[in-house]
Design a protein around this motif. Sequence first.
Motif, mmCIF file in Angstrom:
data_model
loop_
_atom_site.group_PDB
_atom_site.id
_atom_site.type_symbol
_atom_site.label_atom_id
_atom_site.label_comp_id
_atom_site.label_asym_id
_atom_site.label_seq_id
_atom_site.Cartn_x
_atom_site.Cartn_y
_atom_site.Cartn_z
ATOM 1 N N ILE A 174 9.250 5.463 -26.534
ATOM 2 C CA ILE A 174 10.401 5.772 -28.323
ATOM 3 C C ILE A 174 11.136 4.022 -28.160
ATOM 4 C CG2 ILE A 174 11.217 7.022 -29.113
ATOM 5 C CD1 ILE A 174 10.167 9.284 -27.164
ATOM 6 N N LEU A 175 10.869 3.889 -29.081
ATOM 7 C CA LEU A 175 12.071 2.445 -29.538
ATOM 8 C C LEU A 175 12.951 3.445 -30.494
ATOM 9 C CD1 LEU A 175 10.265 -0.456 -30.659
ATOM 10 C CD2 LEU A 175 10.796 0.184 -28.604
ATOM 11 N N GLY A 176 14.197 3.641 -30.255
ATOM 12 C CA GLY A 176 14.139 4.881 -30.555
ATOM 13 C C GLY A 176 16.127 4.607 -30.924
ATOM 14 N N GLY A 177 17.035 5.583 -31.695
ATOM 15 C CA GLY A 177 18.234 5.680 -31.663
ATOM 16 C C GLY A 177 18.552 6.999 -32.789
ATOM 17 N N THR A 178 17.338 7.122 -33.361
ATOM 18 C CA THR A 178 17.464 8.197 -34.879
ATOM 19 C C THR A 178 17.155 9.892 -33.593
ATOM 20 O OG1 THR A 178 15.437 7.981 -34.746
ATOM 21 C CG2 THR A 178 16.412 6.412 -35.802
ATOM 22 N N ALA A 179 17.471 10.468 -35.253
ATOM 23 C CA ALA A 179 17.739 12.117 -34.190
ATOM 24 C C ALA A 179 16.218 12.402 -34.014
ATOM 25 C CB ALA A 179 18.471 12.729 -35.717
ATOM 26 N N SER A 219 12.721 6.043 -23.180
ATOM 27 C CA SER A 219 13.812 6.038 -24.407
ATOM 28 C C SER A 219 14.273 4.663 -24.731
ATOM 29 C CB SER A 219 14.936 7.293 -25.207
ATOM 30 O OG SER A 219 13.589 8.702 -25.107
ATOM 31 N N SER A 220 14.224 3.571 -25.278
ATOM 32 C CA SER A 220 14.851 2.265 -26.098
ATOM 33 C C SER A 220 15.774 2.360 -27.119
ATOM 34 C CB SER A 220 14.072 1.087 -25.825
ATOM 35 O OG SER A 220 14.451 -0.038 -26.014
ATOM 36 N N GLY A 279 19.606 -2.007 -25.208
ATOM 37 C CA GLY A 279 19.923 -3.887 -25.255
ATOM 38 C C GLY A 279 17.639 -3.654 -25.792
ATOM 39 N N GLY A 280 18.543 -5.482 -26.545
ATOM 40 C CA GLY A 280 17.127 -5.657 -26.658
ATOM 41 C C GLY A 280 16.704 -6.630 -25.824
ATOM 42 N N PHE A 281 15.259 -6.144 -26.737
ATOM 43 C CA PHE A 281 14.075 -6.671 -25.951
ATOM 44 C C PHE A 281 13.887 -8.305 -25.674
ATOM 45 C CE2 PHE A 281 12.873 -2.414 -26.975
ATOM 46 C CZ PHE A 281 12.305 -1.791 -25.641
ATOM 47 N N GLY A 282 14.355 -9.035 -26.748
ATOM 48 C CA GLY A 282 14.367 -11.117 -27.049
ATOM 49 C C GLY A 282 13.295 -10.631 -28.029
ATOM 50 N N GLY A 283 12.601 -10.074 -28.368
ATOM 51 C CA GLY A 283 11.727 -10.628 -29.519
ATOM 52 C C GLY A 283 10.543 -9.890 -29.458
ATOM 53 N N VAL A 284 9.195 -10.304 -29.486
ATOM 54 C CA VAL A 284 8.243 -10.035 -29.514
ATOM 55 C C VAL A 284 7.950 -10.688 -27.821
ATOM 56 C CG1 VAL A 284 5.655 -10.115 -30.218
ATOM 57 C CG2 VAL A 284 7.330 -9.826 -31.951
ATOM 58 N N GLU A 285 7.883 -11.736 -27.070
ATOM 59 C CA GLU A 285 7.186 -11.878 -25.828
ATOM 60 C C GLU A 285 8.499 -10.917 -25.121
ATOM 61 O OE1 GLU A 285 8.152 -15.957 -22.692
ATOM 62 O OE2 GLU A 285 8.356 -16.083 -25.496
ATOM 63 N N GLY A 286 9.848 -11.185 -24.830
ATOM 64 C CA GLY A 286 9.932 -9.364 -24.122
ATOM 65 C C GLY A 286 10.334 -8.236 -24.234
ATOM 66 N N LEU A 287 9.200 -7.715 -25.264
ATOM 67 C CA LEU A 287 9.244 -6.362 -25.990
ATOM 68 C C LEU A 287 7.858 -6.413 -24.529
ATOM 69 C CD1 LEU A 287 9.127 -3.379 -26.709
ATOM 70 C CD2 LEU A 287 8.597 -4.581 -28.831
ATOM 71 N N LEU A 288 7.012 -7.747 -25.325
ATOM 72 C CA LEU A 288 5.385 -7.041 -25.188
ATOM 73 C C LEU A 288 5.251 -7.326 -22.939
ATOM 74 C CD1 LEU A 288 2.233 -8.020 -24.793
ATOM 75 C CD2 LEU A 288 2.782 -9.939 -24.887
ATOM 76 N N THR A 289 6.446 -8.452 -22.526
ATOM 77 C CA THR A 289 6.818 -8.506 -21.459
ATOM 78 C C THR A 289 7.161 -6.870 -20.611
ATOM 79 O OG1 THR A 289 7.321 -10.762 -21.316
ATOM 80 C CG2 THR A 289 8.175 -9.591 -19.432
#
Length: 260
Positions: free
Chosen positions: A5-10, A29-30, A48-58
């Motif tokens: 879950i990419l979150g932070g919201t209610a 939850s990220s 923390g962030g993933f570092g863009g598409v590559e980081g998220l995919l990794t």
Amino acid sequence: MHVLILGGTAEARRLAELLHGTPDLTVTSSLAGRVTAPRLPAGEVRVGGFGGVEGLLTWVRDHAADVIVDATHPFAGTIGFHAAEAAALAGIPLLALRRPGWTPVEGDRWHEVDSSAEAAASLPALGRRVFLTTGRTGLAAFAGLDGLWFLVRSVEAPEPPFPSAMEVLLDRGPFTLDGERELLRRHRVDVLVTKDSGGAATAPKLTAAREAGLPVVVVRRPPAPPDVPVVPDPHDAVRWIRAHQGRGRCGPERFPPTPR
């Protein structure tokens, strides 16, 4: 099954709560980490962030995520497109959980714009005492309006550049209608600026502005990634996740090489 879950919201917190403790289901939850003391959801949390598409995919590959739910803020922008690209590369489903936007009703004096810059440009013709509720980022667009006074409400203190005539109100919703009425009266606000974030937690300011006959500058939501299914409620997201449960757990062998 592993749900990211990419979150932070209610809505993200509510979804994590609904899924927490479900047998054969792992939920992570990220949170972006932009708030010093965020409200933490149930279950596992990464910050923390993933570092863009590559980081998220990794990350998705290394943690064998089966589905992604993008429950970030409607104005988070970039992360939604990164999630769409990473999910497509990984070959896993992606769902967007987005609270519905606000809709003007009779008596509203809305001025809809596409950006904070457009909002700032519209203000001199609308009022002199501005209640600015767009968050602590993006205040640079209003920094040059020296003839106006701003009441800026945010969870944490903003950083410059920001308007020279400004009072900061550190607060976090949900807000009450009586509280918003009193705030507008006490600070003699004559124009409200907000983003179309949607949801009930911060909606009372719109009712208070309507009752007071104040103009409201509303920044429209940015475009969302195309072809991504969207649901408005965490319960709808739970049903979507259950529909994908049991379709085969992903492993590292399912993923193409991370792009370089």
